[in-house]
Write a protein that holds these residues in place. Sequence first.
Motif, PDB file in Angstrom:
ATOM      1  N   ASN A 137       0.816  -1.209   0.000  1.00  0.00           N
ATOM      2  CA  ASN A 137       0.000   0.000   0.000  1.00  0.00           C
ATOM      3  C   ASN A 137       0.849   1.258   0.000  1.00  0.00           C
ATOM      4  O   ASN A 137       0.500   2.247  -0.638  1.00  0.00           O
ATOM      5  CB  ASN A 137      -0.926   0.000   1.217  1.00  0.00           C
ATOM      6  CG  ASN A 137      -1.936  -1.130   1.159  1.00  0.00           C
ATOM      7  OD1 ASN A 137      -2.550  -1.360   0.135  1.00  0.00           O
ATOM      8  ND2 ASN A 137      -2.092  -1.834   2.265  1.00  0.00           N
ATOM      9  N   ARG A 138       1.980   1.219   0.738  1.00  0.00           N
ATOM     10  CA  ARG A 138       2.863   2.375   0.807  1.00  0.00           C
ATOM     11  C   ARG A 138       4.296   1.899   0.601  1.00  0.00           C
ATOM     12  O   ARG A 138       4.732   0.922   1.210  1.00  0.00           O
ATOM     13  CB  ARG A 138       2.755   3.078   2.158  1.00  0.00           C
ATOM     14  CG  ARG A 138       1.374   3.631   2.474  1.00  0.00           C
ATOM     15  CD  ARG A 138       1.429   4.485   3.739  1.00  0.00           C
ATOM     16  NE  ARG A 138       2.124   5.752   3.481  1.00  0.00           N
ATOM     17  CZ  ARG A 138       2.954   6.334   4.354  1.00  0.00           C
ATOM     18  NH1 ARG A 138       3.228   5.759   5.517  1.00  0.00           N
ATOM     19  NH2 ARG A 138       3.517   7.496   4.064  1.00  0.00           N
ATOM     20  N   ALA A 139       5.009   2.588  -0.259  1.00  0.00           N
ATOM     21  CA  ALA A 139       6.385   2.199  -0.558  1.00  0.00           C
ATOM     22  C   ALA A 139       7.289   3.419  -0.545  1.00  0.00           C
ATOM     23  O   ALA A 139       6.870   4.527  -0.880  1.00  0.00           O
ATOM     24  CB  ALA A 139       6.468   1.503  -1.912  1.00  0.00           C
ATOM     25  N   LEU A 140       8.540   3.192  -0.158  1.00  0.00           N
ATOM     26  CA  LEU A 140       9.573   4.216  -0.177  1.00  0.00           C
ATOM     27  C   LEU A 140      10.683   3.732  -1.100  1.00  0.00           C
ATOM     28  O   LEU A 140      11.198   2.628  -0.912  1.00  0.00           O
ATOM     29  CB  LEU A 140      10.124   4.445   1.233  1.00  0.00           C
ATOM     30  CG  LEU A 140      11.379   5.318   1.367  1.00  0.00           C
ATOM     31  CD1 LEU A 140      11.127   6.734   0.872  1.00  0.00           C
ATOM     32  CD2 LEU A 140      11.859   5.326   2.822  1.00  0.00           C
ATOM     33  N   VAL A 141      11.004   4.538  -2.119  1.00  0.00           N
ATOM     34  CA  VAL A 141      12.072   4.175  -3.052  1.00  0.00           C
ATOM     35  C   VAL A 141      13.174   5.214  -2.954  1.00  0.00           C
ATOM     36  O   VAL A 141      12.951   6.402  -3.219  1.00  0.00           O
ATOM     37  CB  VAL A 141      11.550   4.091  -4.506  1.00  0.00           C
ATOM     38  CG1 VAL A 141      12.703   3.712  -5.444  1.00  0.00           C
ATOM     39  CG2 VAL A 141      10.422   3.078  -4.610  1.00  0.00           C
ATOM     40  N   MET A 158       6.955  -1.460   1.921  1.00  0.00           N
ATOM     41  CA  MET A 158       8.156  -1.809   1.159  1.00  0.00           C
ATOM     42  C   MET A 158       9.097  -0.618   1.139  1.00  0.00           C
ATOM     43  O   MET A 158       8.677   0.517   0.897  1.00  0.00           O
ATOM     44  CB  MET A 158       7.799  -2.218  -0.270  1.00  0.00           C
ATOM     45  CG  MET A 158       8.993  -2.669  -1.102  1.00  0.00           C
ATOM     46  SD  MET A 158       8.514  -3.283  -2.761  1.00  0.00           S
ATOM     47  CE  MET A 158       7.727  -4.846  -2.309  1.00  0.00           C
ATOM     48  N   ILE A 159      10.366  -0.874   1.411  1.00  0.00           N
ATOM     49  CA  ILE A 159      11.418   0.144   1.321  1.00  0.00           C
ATOM     50  C   ILE A 159      12.501  -0.406   0.412  1.00  0.00           C
ATOM     51  O   ILE A 159      13.033  -1.495   0.655  1.00  0.00           O
ATOM     52  CB  ILE A 159      11.994   0.488   2.706  1.00  0.00           C
ATOM     53  CG1 ILE A 159      10.892   1.068   3.616  1.00  0.00           C
ATOM     54  CG2 ILE A 159      13.150   1.477   2.578  1.00  0.00           C
ATOM     55  CD1 ILE A 159      11.331   1.319   5.042  1.00  0.00           C
ATOM     56  N   LEU A 160      12.818   0.324  -0.636  1.00  0.00           N
ATOM     57  CA  LEU A 160      13.808  -0.118  -1.611  1.00  0.00           C
ATOM     58  C   LEU A 160      14.942   0.886  -1.700  1.00  0.00           C
ATOM     59  O   LEU A 160      14.708   2.085  -1.832  1.00  0.00           O
ATOM     60  CB  LEU A 160      13.160  -0.282  -2.986  1.00  0.00           C
ATOM     61  CG  LEU A 160      11.981  -1.259  -3.060  1.00  0.00           C
ATOM     62  CD1 LEU A 160      11.356  -1.223  -4.447  1.00  0.00           C
ATOM     63  CD2 LEU A 160      12.427  -2.667  -2.703  1.00  0.00           C
ATOM     64  N   VAL A 161      16.158   0.389  -1.634  1.00  0.00           N
ATOM     65  CA  VAL A 161      17.354   1.232  -1.776  1.00  0.00           C
ATOM     66  C   VAL A 161      17.982   0.893  -3.117  1.00  0.00           C
ATOM     67  O   VAL A 161      18.558  -0.182  -3.292  1.00  0.00           O
ATOM     68  CB  VAL A 161      18.353   1.006  -0.629  1.00  0.00           C
ATOM     69  CG1 VAL A 161      19.551   1.940  -0.782  1.00  0.00           C
ATOM     70  CG2 VAL A 161      17.681   1.207   0.720  1.00  0.00           C
TER      71      VAL A 161
END
Length: 221
Positions: A3-7, A60-63
């Motif tokens: 629902n919420r992601a940080l890229v 989700m957090i993606l680096v």
Amino acid sequence: MTNRALVIGASGGIGAALAEALIARGAEVTRLSRSGGAFDITDPETVASALCGLDGPFDMILVASGMLAPEGGRPEKALAEIDAVAMARVFAVNAIGPALVLRHVPRLLPRGRRAIVGVLSARVGSIGDNRLGGWYSYRASKAAVNQIVHTAAIEIARQRPEVMLAALHPGTVETAFTEAYRAHHKVAPDVAAANLLAVLDRLTPADSGGFYDWAGKPVPW
């Protein structure tokens, strides 16, 4: 469902494709990048200010930040080409930067439900798979970030066992990052993004802390 992601690194080829793929899935995506908001992953104060200013939780957090070599340089082909300043810069972007992000990640994660943290790595960071040599700084920095991800997974699991962390090899992707290097097969960023999200979708808590390629196969440390 995400629902919420940080890229992080969302202006790069893979990062941008990941953000767009998540939006297409219906996720609310927060993007951080150097060109899209002066986010410097190598600066502790910048990282702290940006991440402490966010309200979680994120599913989700993606680096997706990374560097082959400093601007104007190239990966070393021999020991004689190693330069301390250049090597420090590559480590700052590829290993220390993700570590600075992970320092703030626990606060942004949910409790009691599934969440995923993915960090882009590279197969050349594998010590067990190294048959060609060369690329000292890039290889070593990716090996370092793999260890950071693995160690963070152990710590985070103590408080949030439903959270999964993974180091990811996206394959060779058609981006500015790789345009100067020949490869037998390069994939488009949107294809790479779809592959990586499919891998993350299949992860279980037992897989947390692992190093996986674009097809979901474990990569040797």
